[in-house]
Design an enzyme around this catalytic site. Structure first.
Site, PDB file in Angstrom:
ATOM      1  N   TRP A 310      55.144  11.436  61.715  1.00 13.61           N
ATOM      2  CA  TRP A 310      53.861  11.270  62.396  1.00 13.61           C
ATOM      3  C   TRP A 310      53.518   9.792  62.549  1.00 13.61           C
ATOM      4  CZ3 TRP A 310      52.784  15.742  64.390  1.00 13.61           C
ATOM      5  CH2 TRP A 310      53.002  16.933  63.681  1.00 13.61           C
ATOM      6  N   ASN A 345      38.023  28.329  72.694  1.00 13.53           N
ATOM      7  CA  ASN A 345      39.281  28.540  71.972  1.00 13.53           C
ATOM      8  C   ASN A 345      40.501  28.013  72.722  1.00 13.53           C
ATOM      9  OD1 ASN A 345      40.651  29.676  69.605  1.00 13.53           O
ATOM     10  ND2 ASN A 345      41.611  31.018  71.100  1.00 13.53           N
TER      11      ASN A 345
END
Length: 481
Positions: A310, A345
């Site tokens: 990351w 969502n």
């Protein structure tokens, strides 16, 4: 006397522990204010405010049944055993009743409380309430927790066919007790109250939750499958905050959906079937918390993905958090979150995939930021969603499936209505330009709107390379949708 310890079950109706306590005799209710724990769990100020407002409504409803609501303070859950034991001794309580909660810290808290009470000869009773099925009762043929939703759902369907979870009767009024209710605090230090506008979007109380459920089941559920992905349409139930706080139960939701579909959950109205499916996704992620406790410890469900390289990119992270990435659908979604405590969502998936794939920033940063702002913040659902989007979780998107923010924007907000609602500086653009102002804005882009912070094509290739580098991954061609 008997005691119900309220947690994420702030309702009078269909409340398993409340009904069980009242059946035993005179009952009081208690709620613990635990600000240190809320901070440790990144609970959003708007969510804490929502809990308090619902608690106040519940206190009034309990008062009509002569059930006093007591408020006690325990900064963290470590203090809960002593605070509850002291209360039980003060009131000569014989039994304490709770609806089970899930997650490693919740389980440890309840085990410690049970030990403290039982050591003094007091009963501590736990009930299945915020789920349809007891964790550990929906297992694979080899006796392990499911890791794939479709297989989990199939077993749930079989169970629902044979025995639908029943709703619990509401307690009747009891004789008045010589015990006054405590006032519910308007706010708790460390959690600034939200704006009046945000509060107005989320009225408190069971009546509001039931109104939303009835309206959705009567008028909207049939269109749910077709409209739930379009953020400018009112296609969702808007019940998630009420479910997370336990103001409405999953049993009540299931029965309302079944009633709208002649009792069917596998055939008939595709909208009702799809919504019941979402209730089962909620169920699945809570079972995952119990079966795979590492996800409660900020660990990836797929251990090999702990090795993803990351990026440490604080400027990019801040741009994402502050809705200034230069990609309108991302910024509009983040603006919705910041101003309403909620995000559509479909857009939760889009912004999560943008952070973890296009920006290659650790999913835990996004998970934490969401919890700090969501009024419906729920460990299981939030963690499950973030790990799905980042390809580190159970049943997750394959790592090579990366949503393109531009494609998602054009597909699900074709007219740009949602974008223009939250980014009024783009209101003058036409429906083609609004998805990617940088492509039409000339040398300086659109006034008052930033240029994109990342090249989508390059960043996609960077993400694919990072995941292909994992030891157990094989190089696979990309999919971009």
């Amino acid at each position: 006397m008997h005691l119900i310890w309220l947690r994420s079950d702030l309702r009078l109706h269909d409340n398993t522990a409340l009904a069980a306590a009242c059946q035993r005799g005179p009952t009081a209710a208690v709620y613990l204010i635990t600000p240190g724990q809320w901070l440790a769990h990144d609970d959003a100020p708007c969510k804490v405010d929502f809990w308090l407002r619902n608690l106040k409504c519940l206190g009034q409803a309990l008062g009509e049944l002569n059930i006093p609501l007591l408020i006690r303070h325990a900064d963290t859950w470590d203090q809960a055993p002593q605070v509850l034991l002291q209360l039980c001794q003060e009131l000569s309580v014989q039994t304490v009743h709770v609806n089970e909660e899930y997650g490693i810290h919740e389980s440890r808290r309840d085990a410690a409380v049970a030990q403290a009470l039982e050591a003094q000869g007091l009963g501590f009773y736990r009930y299945l309430d915020q789920l349809l099925f007891q964790p550990g009762s929906v297992l694979t043929k080899t006796g392990t927790y499911f890791q794939v939703f479709s297989q989990f759902r199939k077993v749930c369907y079989n169970r629902l066919h044979s025995a639908l979870p029943r709703r619990v009767p509401t307690p009747k009024a009891q004789a008045a007790l010589p015990l006054a209710s405590d006032a519910v605090p308007e706010q708790v230090k460390g959690f600034a109250p939200p704006s009046d506008a945000l509060r107005a979007l989320w009225p408190a109380g069971e009546d509001e939750a039931q109104r939303r459920l009835a309206q959705f089941a009567d008028a909207q559920i049939s269109y749910y499958k077709d409209e739930r992905d379009y953020p400018a349409k009112p296609g969702t139930s808007q019940l998630s905050a009420y479910l997370a706080a336990g103001v409405v139960s999953p049993r009540q939701c299931l029965h309302a959906a079944l009633q709208s579909n002649q009792g069917e959950f596998e055939s008939g109205d595709i909208g009702a079937i799809t919504w019941i499916n979402e209730l089962l996704w909620r169920e699945f992620y809570k079972h995952i918390l119990v079966g795979y406790p590492r996800v409660s410890r900020h660990r990836a469900f797929r251990p090999e993905t702990e090795a993803v390289a990351w990026r440490h990119a604080p400027a990019d992270l801040a741009a994402w958090q502050e809705a200034r990435t230069g990609l309108p659908i991302i910024d509009a979604a983040m603006r919705q979150l910041l101003e309403t405590g909620w995000m559509h969502n479909r857009l939760r998936m889009v912004v999560a995939m943008f952070l973890t794939k296009n920006l290659l920033i650790d999913w835990r940063e996004g998970e934490r930021f969401f919890m700090r702002h969501l009024i419906d913040g729920d460990l299981a659902a939030n963690n499950g969603g973030w790990q799905w989007s980042s390809s580190t979780g159970t049943d997750s998107a394959p790592y090579f499936r990366i949503f393109s923010p531009l494609s998602q924007s054009e597909k699900f907000d074709g007219e740009g209505r949602f974008i223009k609602q939250w980014l009024p500086q783009l209101a003058s653009l036409n429906k083609k330009e609004v998805h990617n102002p940088d492509a039409v804005g000339g040398l300086f882009g659109v006034a008052d709107y930033p240029r994109p912070i990342v090249d989508l094509k390059h960043s996609r290739e960077r993400a694919l390379a990072a995941f292909r580098a994992l030891p157990s991954r094989q190089a696979v061609g990309g999919v971009y949708e």
